[in-house]
Scaffold this active site. Structure first.
Site: not given
Length: 900
Positions: A132, A198, A295, A310, A858
């Site tokens: 990753r 990993q 995750e 994150r 407005h």
């Protein structure tokens, strides 16, 4: 895994290693390992279950970066800033493609290759791994970069791992990653890429959980997405997962939304597992101190693994706690209404702009205000919990903002906001006692109560005067402007400290007198409109009165727009000036004007216009916004637009004259129909409508004069900023608008303010990019409209609040910022919201569509006066409509229909 990975032969140096074990990252800097690896290391250090692995640091990427990559990054930065060539064959996509090709073809340095292979061998050498990307501009509190770089799963073998690393490096230059960096203000030479490797988890179930509801913003809810198998399928959108919303504190499941195609498919996770995940997410959130996007995966043995965490960067900031809530263990939920949107602003307000609004508010009353996201919100909790307050909101809120009015019933039904007898007045008294008076209000003298009461008593007789002598009221209101200009004068020479004191005192010396001089006239005008509406009961529907407000005289903003049109006509009569304006961009014209280099006729004309209106600006209630006199891009761009009007009947002055004629015809028609019923009633109606025409146009004058005051304050603060910049206290004169008055006093004593300014500019830039602003916001972060829409069935229609009758068919032009905007005559203007700075665009627009507003906002009022159809309060109009589409806008029904 053994953390003693190769270091002597494979690592560049002891302080800048090529490889680090995830379990031993410790306090490694973000620039070395990237956001993803940093967060995984923190999870491991805190004892969470994270798959073991290693991080190939940014040193490896720097060693492998091929020659020429820096030049391509610089070219991308130039394209992103608009300084490069964005047409023809040179685009950001083609440059990014060349960067990817460079990385794909470059050899990987031997030391890097050896480090990856050795670290993978330590993991067993045949283990399936996930490879990753971990960029240095990734998983930051203000920008997640989620999905911008690539990940590769189930990678087996050293050769395959090395190749996956290369592909991760190349993904730093994908089109989407480059575009994301440009949109978020990151330079392409400022980012590096680490790579995380990993061990894969053989997941029975996997998914994503959010420790705050990402749709509604509610911080007290956890949202879990789950699906059998790999979590990558959920993240990528390849499957439709089960979704669960839980109350975080109790673990109670509030909503279940099954995924997949089988409606009766059993959920992939049990209730007990969901509660475990919610508790786990809450623990992770406490670790990082902010809501997280996590995750997760559950292996065959039932163990929960975290594979990534994150920050959720899209949540709207929380309001600051109320003073009476701070000491309580369980503070009550509060309701805030966005006053900034009511002023036609979607953009944030500079810190100095907020400080000045605070000074203005302190002269006005007791309401509590907060500024989350650098926008002004007012606390409506006490009003909502009062019977009379509810009645007021139900009557007025739909008029001011249709979308807020549409979701108000949901709040009224919420048991947290049940009616409490006498709550409104009691809350105001308590709030006043607890807050006391801020220093600037104390220094001005008196109390808010006495000042407000005195002002009210002074206005009462003044309200009678315009009804009997409207011409004298017009002269009085306009002559006040000359007096005000004479008061806005600081004797020179003046020291920076004297300028600061003068600037801070201007409002307290002028605002009350300004209101007394300018508010009675337009107030009587609109009171007379209400009288006319009552006199016409049973004779004509209220909608017919709309035409009476078209082409109103004495409207300072309309006068400004028509003066700009006449200036464009004079410039168009000069061939040299016309050519200049039709061939150059607004910023080029602006630079020419400021340098005194426009053609003489254009230079003189623009100078004359800005002498009267140069204190105005887009988003002009924000003191920090550049005034037209210093940045005239917007005005010069409008002149270029006007020069493209070729049909004489589309000329704004002709259209305005027709609108005034229509108003007179409508008055005659209404009076004639009333005379049939009762001649005396007809005379009263005619008098009322005449007063409407004579006085209602003055409604823009109070704000015009307030902005005149703000313009002088802006000018003086820039002078102070120039002095501070010359002594090195701040970097540029404009930095003063990212400070408040007290901080400027400290700066004048020599304190370094660079850090404060940098932090606030970063926050301001983040908020500038925010598209969705909650109009009603709860103290737990809930966007009330988003929460209501999440529970409602989807609707494919495009509709809003009818704001100005009539129909128009034309091409859509979506404009998010009027500065430099191009609008062809007859095009449909689609905007988030508008304020007076937008109104020059109205003169050539075929119709107006706004995401914000109600019938008294407005943009709606001006559209009616100009006689163009308008629909306001259209959710997501700027994204659901596209420039170039042909649509029909029906301002009476409030609909927008797409044409084939």
């Amino acid at each position: 895994m053994d953390s003693a990975l190769p270091s002597a032969s494979a690592n560049a140096s002891a302080d800048k290693p090529l490889v680090l074990d995830l379990g031993g990252i410790g306090d490694a800097p973000l620039r070395l390992i990237g956001g993803k690896a940093l967060n995984l290391g923190k999870l491991l250090a805190a004892g969470f279950s994270v798959p073991h692995g290693f991080c190939l640091t940014t040193v490896a990427y720097e060693l492998a970066a091929p020659p020429g990559l820096d030049a391509l990054a610089a070219e991308l930065d130039a394209l992103g800033s608009g300084a490069g060539e964005a047409s023809g064959t040179v685009t950001a996509g083609t440059v990014a493609g060349r960067a990817r090709a460079l990385i794909a073809e470059a050899p990987i340095p031997h030391a890097v290759d050896a480090a990856v292979r050795a670290a993978y061998a330590e993991m067993g050498g045949t283990l399936p791994v996930a490879v990753r990307s971990s960029a240095t501009a990734e998983d930051l509190p203000f920008a997640s970069f989620a999905g911008q770089q690539d990940s590769y799963l189930d990678v087996v073998g050293a050769d395959a791992v090395v190749e996956a690393v290369r592909r991760c490096w190349a993904s730093l230059w994908s089109d989407r990653a480059v575009a994301y960096r440009s949109a978020n203000g990151f330079g392409n030479n400022d980012v590096g890429l680490a790579v995380v490797v990993q061990a894969m988890i053989d997941a029975a179930t996997a998914g994503v959980l959010f420790t705050a509801n990402p749709v509604t913003g509610t911080r007290t809810e956890t949202v879990v997405n789950a699906s059998p198998g790999s979590g990558q399928a959920v993240v990528s959108g390849a499957v439709n997962p089960d979704q669960f919303v839980l109350e975080t504190a109790s673990g109670r499941i509030q909503r279940r939304t099954p995924g997949g195609t089988e409606p009766r498919r059993s959920p992939g996770v049990s209730d007990q597992r969901l509660q475990e995940l919610a508790a786990l997410g809450d623990a992770v959130q406490r670790l990082f101190g902010a809501p997280q996007d996590i995750e997760w995966a559950v292996d065959a043995g039932g163990k929960v693994w975290l594979t990534q965490s994150r920050p959720i960067t899209t949540l709207y900031p929380l309001p600051e706690a109320a003073p009476d809530d701070a000491a309580g263990a369980a503070p009550a939920t509060r309701v805030y209404l966005c006053g900034t949107l009511f002023q036609g602003l979607t953009r944030p307000i500079t810190p100095m702009g907020l400080a000045v609004l605070e000074l203005m508010r302190n002269n006005k009353g007791h309401w509590r205000y907060v500024n989350p996201g650098l926008r002004m919100y007012v606390d409506l909790t006490a009003v909502l919990r009062s019977k009379s307050g509810r009645a007021y909101l139900l009557r007025m809120l739909p008029l001011a903002d249709g979308r807020s009015g549409a979701v108000l019933p949901a709040l009224l039904e919420d048991p947290r906001f049940g009616v409490i007898k006498h709550r409104f007045l009691q809350s105001l008294r308590q709030g006043r006692a607890k807050r006391g008076l801020p220093r600037p209000a104390r220094r001005a003298g008196g109390t808010e109560n006495s000042a407000s009461l005195g002002l009210f008593l002074q206005l009462l007789p003044a309200m009678v005067r315009p009804a009997f002598r409207p011409a004298a009221e017009l002269r009085r209101a306009k002559s006040y402007g000359k007096q005000l200009e004479s008061w806005l004068h600081l004797a020179e020479p003046a020291s920076p400290a004297q300028r600061l004191e003068y600037t801070e005192q201007i409002l307290s010396r002028t605002v009350n007198g300004l209101i007394q001089a300018t508010l009675p006239g337009p107030s009587v005008g609109y009171i007379m409109l209400a009288v006319a509406r009552r006199l016409l009961r049973g004779i004509a529907p209220p909608r017919e009165l709309e035409a009476v407000l078209r082409g109103l005289p004495h409207n300072i903003t309309t006068e400004m727009d028509l003066e700009l049109w006449h200036l464009a006509v004079s410039i168009g009569d000069d061939p040299v000036s016309r050519e200049e304006f039709l061939t150059k961009r607004p910023e080029e014209l602006s630079a020419g004007y400021l340098a005194g280099q426009l053609p003489p006729q254009a230079q003189a004309g623009v100078r004359g216009f800005l002498a009267r209106y140069g204190h105005r600006a887009v988003a002009e209630i924000d003191l920090g916004m550049p005034r037209w006199s210093e940045q005239p891009d917007h005005i010069l761009g409008m002149i270029s637009n006007y020069l493209r009007v070729e049909d004489p009947e589309q000329a704004p002055d002709r259209q305005f004259a027709r609108a005034a004629e229509l108003a007179e015809d409508r008055i005659r028609s209404l009076v004639d129909r009333t005379r049939v019923r009762n001649p005396w009633r007809a005379r009263a109606l005619e008098l009322s409508l005449r007063r409407v025409r004579q006085l209602a146009g003055l409604r823009e004058l109070p704000k015009f004069y307030i902005v005149l005051v703000l313009g002088e304050m802006h000018r003086q603060l820039l002078r102070i900023g120039a002095d501070l910049a010359s002594t090195g206290v701040i970097a540029a004169a404009e930095d003063v608008f990212f400070l408040d008055f007290d901080e400027l006093r400290v700066g004048l004593r020599g304190a370094d303010l660079h850090g404060i300014v940098a932090d606030r500019r970063r926050l301001y830039d983040i908020e500038l990019r925010r598209r969705r602003i909650p109009r009603l916001l709860l103290s737990d972060g809930t966007d009330v409209e988003a929460a209501v829409m999440a529970k409602a069935p989807a609707s494919g229609g495009l509709a809003g609040t009818p704001a100005s009758a009539g129909t128009a068919t034309g091409r859509v032009r979506v404009i998010l910022n009027p500065v430099g905007a191009h609008l062809e005559p007859g095009e449909i203007l689609v905007a988030p919201s508008t304020d007076p700075g937008w109104t020059p665009l109205f003169l050539t627009a075929g119709a107006l569509v706004m995401e914000m507003g109600g019938v008294i906002s407005h943009g709606a009022v001006v559209a009616r006066e100009y006689g163009i159809p308008a629909v306001v309060g259209v959710p997501d109009a700027t994204t659901r409509l596209r420039t170039g589409q042909t649509v029909t806008v029906d301002g009476a029904s409030g609909t927008i229909r797409t044409e084939p």
